[in-house]
Every structure is written in C-alpha cells, then in structure tokens.
Design a protein around this motif. Structure first.
Motif, PDB file in Angstrom:
ATOM      1  N   UNK A   3     -25.633  10.965   5.124  1.00 29.62           N
ATOM      2  CA  UNK A   3     -24.416  10.790   4.335  1.00 29.62           C
ATOM      3  C   UNK A   3     -24.686  11.120   2.871  1.00 29.62           C
ATOM      4  N   UNK A   4     -25.805  10.661   2.344  1.00 29.70           N
ATOM      5  CA  UNK A   4     -26.172  10.951   0.957  1.00 29.70           C
ATOM      6  C   UNK A   4     -26.296  12.458   0.745  1.00 29.70           C
ATOM      7  N   UNK A   5     -26.932  13.158   1.664  1.00 25.66           N
ATOM      8  CA  UNK A   5     -27.081  14.613   1.544  1.00 25.66           C
ATOM      9  C   UNK A   5     -25.719  15.302   1.533  1.00 25.66           C
ATOM     10  N   UNK A   6     -24.812  14.875   2.393  1.00 26.16           N
ATOM     11  CA  UNK A   6     -23.457  15.431   2.440  1.00 26.16           C
ATOM     12  C   UNK A   6     -22.746  15.224   1.100  1.00 26.16           C
ATOM     13  N   UNK A   7     -22.823  14.010   0.570  1.00 24.58           N
ATOM     14  CA  UNK A   7     -22.126  13.692  -0.679  1.00 24.58           C
ATOM     15  C   UNK A   7     -22.735  14.425  -1.876  1.00 24.58           C
ATOM     16  N   UNK A   8     -24.055  14.582  -1.869  1.00 28.06           N
ATOM     17  CA  UNK A   8     -24.713  15.329  -2.948  1.00 28.06           C
ATOM     18  C   UNK A   8     -24.323  16.800  -2.889  1.00 28.06           C
ATOM     19  N   UNK A   9     -24.339  17.372  -1.699  1.00 29.84           N
ATOM     20  CA  UNK A   9     -24.059  18.797  -1.541  1.00 29.84           C
ATOM     21  C   UNK A   9     -22.590  19.136  -1.779  1.00 29.84           C
ATOM     22  N   UNK A  10     -21.704  18.389  -1.151  1.00 28.49           N
ATOM     23  CA  UNK A  10     -20.281  18.729  -1.213  1.00 28.49           C
ATOM     24  C   UNK A  10     -19.566  18.189  -2.451  1.00 28.49           C
ATOM     25  N   UNK A  11     -20.063  17.099  -3.030  1.00 27.13           N
ATOM     26  CA  UNK A  11     -19.349  16.446  -4.135  1.00 27.13           C
ATOM     27  C   UNK A  11     -20.201  16.279  -5.389  1.00 27.13           C
ATOM     28  N   UNK A  12     -21.417  16.778  -5.364  1.00 29.68           N
ATOM     29  CA  UNK A  12     -22.316  16.740  -6.516  1.00 29.68           C
ATOM     30  C   UNK A  12     -22.536  15.319  -7.032  1.00 29.68           C
ATOM     31  N   UNK A  13     -22.600  14.358  -6.120  1.00 29.42           N
ATOM     32  CA  UNK A  13     -22.860  12.977  -6.512  1.00 29.42           C
ATOM     33  C   UNK A  13     -24.358  12.758  -6.651  1.00 29.42           C
ATOM     34  N   UNK A  14     -24.727  11.891  -7.566  1.00 31.22           N
ATOM     35  CA  UNK A  14     -26.112  11.480  -7.681  1.00 31.22           C
ATOM     36  C   UNK A  14     -26.452  10.496  -6.578  1.00 31.22           C
ATOM     37  N   UNK A  15     -27.719  10.174  -6.463  1.00 28.90           N
ATOM     38  CA  UNK A  15     -28.167   9.299  -5.382  1.00 28.90           C
ATOM     39  C   UNK A  15     -27.488   7.926  -5.417  1.00 28.90           C
ATOM     40  N   UNK A  16     -27.439   7.303  -6.587  1.00 26.37           N
ATOM     41  CA  UNK A  16     -26.836   5.970  -6.696  1.00 26.37           C
ATOM     42  C   UNK A  16     -25.364   5.961  -6.333  1.00 26.37           C
ATOM     43  N   UNK A  17     -24.637   6.968  -6.786  1.00 30.71           N
ATOM     44  CA  UNK A  17     -23.212   7.037  -6.465  1.00 30.71           C
ATOM     45  C   UNK A  17     -23.000   7.335  -4.979  1.00 30.71           C
ATOM     46  N   UNK A  18     -23.838   8.189  -4.419  1.00 31.48           N
ATOM     47  CA  UNK A  18     -23.743   8.482  -2.981  1.00 31.48           C
ATOM     48  C   UNK A  18     -24.044   7.224  -2.160  1.00 31.48           C
ATOM     49  N   UNK A  19     -25.003   6.429  -2.611  1.00 30.51           N
ATOM     50  CA  UNK A  19     -25.316   5.185  -1.899  1.00 30.51           C
ATOM     51  C   UNK A  19     -24.171   4.176  -2.015  1.00 30.51           C
ATOM     52  N   UNK A  20     -23.436   4.215  -3.118  1.00 33.09           N
ATOM     53  CA  UNK A  20     -22.262   3.340  -3.243  1.00 33.09           C
ATOM     54  C   UNK A  20     -21.212   3.722  -2.202  1.00 33.09           C
ATOM     55  N   UNK A  21     -21.006   5.009  -2.006  1.00 31.49           N
ATOM     56  CA  UNK A  21     -20.064   5.442  -0.965  1.00 31.49           C
ATOM     57  C   UNK A  21     -20.597   5.068   0.413  1.00 31.49           C
ATOM     58  N   UNK A  22     -21.879   5.225   0.624  1.00 30.39           N
ATOM     59  CA  UNK A  22     -22.475   4.818   1.901  1.00 30.39           C
ATOM     60  C   UNK A  22     -22.214   3.323   2.142  1.00 30.39           C
ATOM     61  N   UNK A  23     -22.416   2.501   1.128  1.00 34.54           N
ATOM     62  CA  UNK A  23     -22.150   1.062   1.263  1.00 34.54           C
ATOM     63  C   UNK A  23     -20.685   0.813   1.577  1.00 34.54           C
ATOM     64  N   UNK A  24     -19.798   1.534   0.903  1.00 32.11           N
ATOM     65  CA  UNK A  24     -18.360   1.396   1.182  1.00 32.11           C
ATOM     66  C   UNK A  24     -18.068   1.778   2.637  1.00 32.11           C
ATOM     67  N   UNK A  25     -18.640   2.881   3.077  1.00 28.94           N
ATOM     68  CA  UNK A  25     -18.411   3.337   4.447  1.00 28.94           C
ATOM     69  C   UNK A  25     -18.943   2.332   5.471  1.00 28.94           C
ATOM     70  N   UNK A  26     -19.906   1.535   5.044  1.00 30.62           N
ATOM     71  CA  UNK A  26     -20.501   0.536   5.928  1.00 30.62           C
ATOM     72  C   UNK A  26     -19.818  -0.820   5.829  1.00 30.62           C
ATOM     73  N   UNK A  27     -18.692  -0.868   5.123  1.00 35.83           N
ATOM     74  CA  UNK A  27     -17.890  -2.081   5.108  1.00 35.83           C
ATOM     75  C   UNK A  27     -17.923  -2.883   3.826  1.00 35.83           C
ATOM     76  N   UNK A  28     -18.760  -2.502   2.860  1.00 37.62           N
ATOM     77  CA  UNK A  28     -18.776  -3.235   1.587  1.00 37.62           C
ATOM     78  C   UNK A  28     -17.529  -2.844   0.815  1.00 37.62           C
ATOM     79  N   UNK A  29     -16.776  -3.825   0.394  1.00 37.21           N
ATOM     80  CA  UNK A  29     -15.535  -3.546  -0.317  1.00 37.21           C
ATOM     81  C   UNK A  29     -15.456  -4.163  -1.712  1.00 37.21           C
ATOM     82  N   UNK A  30     -16.447  -4.968  -2.094  1.00 40.42           N
ATOM     83  CA  UNK A  30     -16.446  -5.528  -3.451  1.00 40.42           C
ATOM     84  C   UNK A  30     -17.845  -5.877  -3.875  1.00 40.42           C
TER      85      UNK A  30
END
Length: 72
Positions: free
Chosen positions: A45-72
C-alpha cells in the motif's frame, strides 16, 4: 503532528479525502470492508501511495492506518 493533521495535509496535496483513498484501495482490491485485505502488506500500500500520489512514507502510513480502521 496529529493523525488528523496528516490526513488533512494528504487531502490538500492530493485532492483526495481519506474516504476517497478507501474507495481507491477497494478498486485496487487492497481492502475488504473497512480493513486492509488479509495478505496485503503495508509495504504494498505504501508503494502504491508513493508511486501514484507522491506521498512520503509517514503520510502513506497514515493512509494505511486509516484503511485499517483507524479513524482518529
């Protein structure tokens, strides 16, 4: 930086809200319901977000956490 700040900055940068990323991940068959699909690694997921959306590692991990159910 708070989790919400990460999400806000991601939306400013990409134009996609966290729920948009949920839909995009579902379309790529990376999620099931409100969780990352079994067998899908964070790195994929991090690789996808970095490649397609130019996100850094920390921001990509935030999306990964969101996708895994973290909402706050």
């Amino acid at each position: 930086m708070s989790f919400q700040s990460y999400l806000d900055n991601i939306e400013k940068k990409t134009g996609n809200s966290p729920s948009d990323f949920q839909k995009l991940a579902a379309a790529k068959n990376l999620t099931e319901g409100d969780k990352v699909k079994a067998g899908v690694k964070a790195g994929e997921i991090v690789a996808w977000l970095k490649e397609d959306y130019d996100l850094g590692h920390g921001h990509a991990m935030a999306i990964y956490a969101y996708l895994n159910g973290k909402r706050s």
